[in-house]
Design a protein around this motif. Structure first.
Motif, PDB file in Angstrom:
ATOM      1  N   ASN A   1       0.656  -1.075  -0.006  1.00  0.00           N
ATOM      2  CA  ASN A   1      -0.169  -0.003  -0.044  1.00  0.00           C
ATOM      3  C   ASN A   1       0.792   1.182   0.205  1.00  0.00           C
ATOM      4  O   ASN A   1       0.296   2.137  -0.649  1.00  0.00           O
ATOM      5  CB  ASN A   1      -0.782   0.110   1.208  1.00  0.00           C
ATOM      6  CG  ASN A   1      -2.025   1.164   1.272  1.00  0.00           C
ATOM      7  OD1 ASN A   1      -2.766   0.990   0.191  1.00  0.00           O
ATOM      8  ND2 ASN A   1      -1.879   1.842   2.194  1.00  0.00           N
TER       9      ASN A   1
ATOM     10  N   GLN B   1      -6.901  -5.108   1.815  1.00  0.00           N
ATOM     11  CA  GLN B   1      -6.345  -5.488   3.062  1.00  0.00           C
ATOM     12  C   GLN B   1      -5.237  -6.201   3.140  1.00  0.00           C
ATOM     13  O   GLN B   1      -4.273  -5.922   3.986  1.00  0.00           O
ATOM     14  CB  GLN B   1      -7.752  -6.348   3.412  1.00  0.00           C
ATOM     15  CG  GLN B   1      -8.715  -5.719   4.130  1.00  0.00           C
ATOM     16  CD  GLN B   1      -9.972  -6.075   3.178  1.00  0.00           C
ATOM     17  OE1 GLN B   1      -9.689  -5.805   1.973  1.00  0.00           O
ATOM     18  NE2 GLN B   1     -11.033  -6.228   3.440  1.00  0.00           N
TER      19      GLN B   1
ATOM     20  N   TYR C   1      -2.304  -3.716   2.716  1.00  0.00           N
ATOM     21  CA  TYR C   1      -1.929  -2.825   3.888  1.00  0.00           C
ATOM     22  C   TYR C   1      -0.823  -3.550   4.856  1.00  0.00           C
ATOM     23  O   TYR C   1      -0.108  -2.820   5.650  1.00  0.00           O
ATOM     24  CB  TYR C   1      -3.051  -2.676   4.806  1.00  0.00           C
ATOM     25  CG  TYR C   1      -4.093  -1.636   4.305  1.00  0.00           C
ATOM     26  CD1 TYR C   1      -3.809  -0.221   4.185  1.00  0.00           C
ATOM     27  CD2 TYR C   1      -5.548  -1.706   4.010  1.00  0.00           C
ATOM     28  CE1 TYR C   1      -4.688   0.828   4.107  1.00  0.00           C
ATOM     29  CE2 TYR C   1      -6.289  -0.854   3.461  1.00  0.00           C
ATOM     30  CZ  TYR C   1      -6.025   0.091   3.544  1.00  0.00           C
ATOM     31  OH  TYR C   1      -6.760   1.249   3.226  1.00  0.00           O
ATOM     32  N   CYS C   2      -0.877  -5.042   4.813  1.00  0.00           N
ATOM     33  CA  CYS C   2       0.164  -5.742   5.699  1.00  0.00           C
ATOM     34  C   CYS C   2       1.085  -6.289   4.682  1.00  0.00           C
ATOM     35  O   CYS C   2       2.429  -6.212   5.179  1.00  0.00           O
ATOM     36  CB  CYS C   2      -0.741  -6.984   6.264  1.00  0.00           C
ATOM     37  SG  CYS C   2      -2.158  -6.798   7.287  1.00  0.00           S
TER      38      CYS C   2
ATOM     39  N   LYS D   1      -5.587   1.129   9.087  1.00  0.00           N
ATOM     40  CA  LYS D   1      -5.747   0.220   8.010  1.00  0.00           C
ATOM     41  C   LYS D   1      -6.668  -0.893   8.070  1.00  0.00           C
ATOM     42  O   LYS D   1      -7.054  -1.213   9.119  1.00  0.00           O
ATOM     43  CB  LYS D   1      -4.436  -0.458   7.952  1.00  0.00           C
ATOM     44  CG  LYS D   1      -3.094   0.428   7.708  1.00  0.00           C
ATOM     45  CD  LYS D   1      -1.883  -0.335   8.125  1.00  0.00           C
ATOM     46  CE  LYS D   1      -1.635  -1.057   9.226  1.00  0.00           C
ATOM     47  NZ  LYS D   1      -0.125  -1.749   9.493  1.00  0.00           N
ATOM     48  N   SER D   2      -7.446  -1.294   6.861  1.00  0.00           N
ATOM     49  CA  SER D   2      -8.368  -2.358   7.142  1.00  0.00           C
ATOM     50  C   SER D   2      -7.481  -3.541   6.880  1.00  0.00           C
ATOM     51  O   SER D   2      -6.686  -3.745   6.023  1.00  0.00           O
ATOM     52  CB  SER D   2      -9.085  -2.202   5.791  1.00  0.00           C
ATOM     53  OG  SER D   2      -9.808  -1.184   5.542  1.00  0.00           O
ATOM     54  N   VAL D   3      -7.783  -4.344   7.776  1.00  0.00           N
ATOM     55  CA  VAL D   3      -7.037  -5.740   8.011  1.00  0.00           C
ATOM     56  C   VAL D   3      -7.916  -6.898   8.341  1.00  0.00           C
ATOM     57  O   VAL D   3      -9.046  -6.722   8.624  1.00  0.00           O
ATOM     58  CB  VAL D   3      -5.938  -5.842   9.115  1.00  0.00           C
ATOM     59  CG1 VAL D   3      -5.091  -4.737   8.959  1.00  0.00           C
ATOM     60  CG2 VAL D   3      -6.511  -5.561  10.370  1.00  0.00           C
ATOM     61  N   LYS D   4      -7.552  -8.068   7.810  1.00  0.00           N
ATOM     62  CA  LYS D   4      -8.227  -9.393   8.060  1.00  0.00           C
ATOM     63  C   LYS D   4      -7.713 -10.001   9.444  1.00  0.00           C
ATOM     64  O   LYS D   4      -6.676 -10.364   9.272  1.00  0.00           O
ATOM     65  CB  LYS D   4      -8.280 -10.348   6.738  1.00  0.00           C
ATOM     66  CG  LYS D   4      -8.624  -9.637   5.586  1.00  0.00           C
ATOM     67  CD  LYS D   4      -8.682 -10.344   4.218  1.00  0.00           C
ATOM     68  CE  LYS D   4      -9.176  -9.847   3.069  1.00  0.00           C
ATOM     69  NZ  LYS D   4      -9.202 -10.491   1.968  1.00  0.00           N
TER      70      LYS D   4
ATOM     71  N   ARG E   1     -14.610  -1.956   6.221  1.00  0.00           N
ATOM     72  CA  ARG E   1     -13.642  -1.808   4.909  1.00  0.00           C
ATOM     73  C   ARG E   1     -14.011  -0.291   4.414  1.00  0.00           C
ATOM     74  O   ARG E   1     -13.358   0.708   3.876  1.00  0.00           O
ATOM     75  CB  ARG E   1     -13.777  -2.839   4.130  1.00  0.00           C
ATOM     76  CG  ARG E   1     -12.889  -2.698   2.788  1.00  0.00           C
ATOM     77  CD  ARG E   1     -11.531  -2.213   3.011  1.00  0.00           C
ATOM     78  NE  ARG E   1     -10.881  -1.536   1.573  1.00  0.00           N
ATOM     79  CZ  ARG E   1     -10.215  -0.425   1.676  1.00  0.00           C
ATOM     80  NH1 ARG E   1      -9.708   0.062   2.973  1.00  0.00           N
ATOM     81  NH2 ARG E   1      -9.558  -0.132   0.544  1.00  0.00           N
TER      82      ARG E   1
END
Lengths: 287, 164
Positions: free
Chosen positions: A79, A105, A108-109, B57-60, B112
């Motif tokens: 990101n 998602q 971002y990681c 941050k959008s995270v799972k 989200r």
């Protein structure tokens, strides 16, 4: 799904992290974004006693330009690559590629260091790094060393990185101004690995190609740098004949697995199609 | 294995707890904090039903160990409503535009969409679709979800303009 038990470490310095790896050997793994490792741990395909989280090591973050090179910290996320102004101006293939990795998602990681170090032929950045002739900077107990992206990958999940080493950054020779680039990826759906993908970087002068590099994703046990296909474009006007030649040479080095993404012949041809499209788009962008 | 001491802020409340290192954030939220809004859909980081907001941050949360979230600021669907208890505009627009049928994906969709609108306050339909591409819905065909997010963006932007 629950992973096996492990001890969690969050070092704040690189030395501390390398020390943990050196102490625990192959019982320890580093985690960056974790979106390759954690699913493997949940499936118990990866079992480890020590998880070393790199998130608090600030020296592993950020993008700098230094004497003709772009240096990207290993913990820089996809990101962040998408949003980085220096990279947008100097090396836009990185944002283009990042946007084709997984979903928001995950981006971002997910980090550039994790993507290049993982050794899964489905990862997208390795071929791009090979096309850009990037170098990986690694730190181990005996100090730092450099490994060229084109020499790094040895097999599925096998790389030149030792168990007690950490990739700290990737260093990319700043591509020539006016270069053309493209990363073309065919995937079945968002979040999927490539059926086949191709990275192309090329430069033109007076209508002739002066430099070209082509690399392929997920059509072999490793990312594939297409040496002969790249050479086939140089010195040409990148006309139909030269492109046909490069595509054939690129298809010739593939060795994809037959899996749910298709049989060997299909994935080989898709690799060729991706190379053709990537050359065309890179050409349209070159000035 | 010894337990980890965990501190985090969840929906504005500071939490201190202990957890096994291998505990996933989604399990910590659902089982230890009783926040069952984030759902476990696929448990393989594909479907996005477990999406929460973590440090912007959008995270799972099915693919994050609780230790990785130590020190984080987390918002789940339970933290989306306004201070007076009324629905957040995104929740309201999902209701208004039928942006859900079974509702299983909705907490992830809304958290989200919230982050998406923070980053891109006036997205095109195409940008919305790309923005929620990590969230699967098996009922709606997405049309009404996109409409709901679009409508929420319009309301938020109109309120901002009115305030200026």
């Amino acid at each position: 799904m629950i992973s096996g038990s492990f001890e969690y470490h969050r070092p704040s310095t690189l030395d501390e992290a390398v020390g943990l790896l050196n102490q625990h050997g192959d019982d320890a793994r580093v985690v960056a974004g974790g979106h390759s490792l954690i699913p493997m741990m949940k499936l118990r395909l990866a079992n480890l006693d020590h998880l070393v989280d790199l998130q608090s090591i600030d020296s592993l973050r950020g993008v700098t330009e230094d004497g003709g090179n772009l240096v990207i910290g290993a913990m820089t996320t996809q990101n962040e690559l998408i949003g980085n102004a220096v990279l947008a101006a100097k090396c836009p293939i990185l944002a283009e590629t990042s946007l084709q990795i997984a979903d928001p998602q995950v981006r971002y990681c997910g980090t550039i260091g994790g993507n290049v170090a993982n050794g899964d032929p489905g990862n997208d950045m390795p071929a791009v790094m090979q096309a850009l002739d990037a170098v990986y900077l690694a730190q181990g107990p005996n100090g730092a060393r450099e490994i060229a992206a084109r020499d790094f990958y040895e097999g599925i999940f096998f790389t030149a990185l030792e168990d007690n080493e950490i990739i700290t950054a990737v260093r990319i020779p700043t591509p020539q101004g006016g270069h053309g680039h493209a990363y073309e990826k065919q995937k079945r759906k968002t979040g999927d690995y490539a059926t086949a993908a191709a990275a192309v970087v090329l430069s033109l002068s007076g209508g002739n190609c002066t430099a070209a590099s082509i690399a392929l994703t997920n059509v072999g046990d490793t990312p594939l740098y297409a040496t002969d296909a790249s050479a086939a474009l140089i010195g040409t006007a990148v006309d139909q004949g030269a492109v046909d030649n490069a595509v054939a040479l690129a298809e010739g080095i593939t060795n994809p697995a037959a899996d749910t993404r298709g049989p060997v012949e299909f994935r080989t041809k898709i690799a060729g199609v991706m190379v053709r499209r990537a050359i065309a788009r890179a050409l349209s962008r070159a000035r | 294995m010894s337990k980890l001491a965990i501190k985090m802020t969840v929906n504005g409340t500071e939490i201190e707890a202990e957890a096994e290192p291998r505990m996933l954030l989604i399990h910590f939220l659902r089982e230890d904090l009783n926040l069952t809004g984030p759902h476990i859909g696929c448990d393989t980081s594909h479907c996005g039903a477990c999406t929460v907001d973590l440090n912007g941050k959008s995270v799972k949360s099915c693919t994050i160990f609780v230790g990785q979230a130590d020190g984080a600021d987390i918002t789940t669907i339970e933290g989306m409503a306004n201070a007076d208890g009324s629905l957040h505009v995104l929740q309201d627009m999902f209701r208004e535009h039928h942006g859900l049928q079974c509702g299983f994906c909705t907490p992830g969709m809304i958290t989200r969409a919230h982050r998406l609108l923070q980053e891109n306050p006036d997205p095109s339909d195409d940008e919305i679709r790309h923005g929620i591409s990590g969230n699967l819905c098996r009922c709606t065909g997405y049309q009404n979800i996109v409409k709901a997010i679009r409508a929420a963006a319009d309301q938020i932007n109109a309120a901002k303009e009115a305030a200026e």
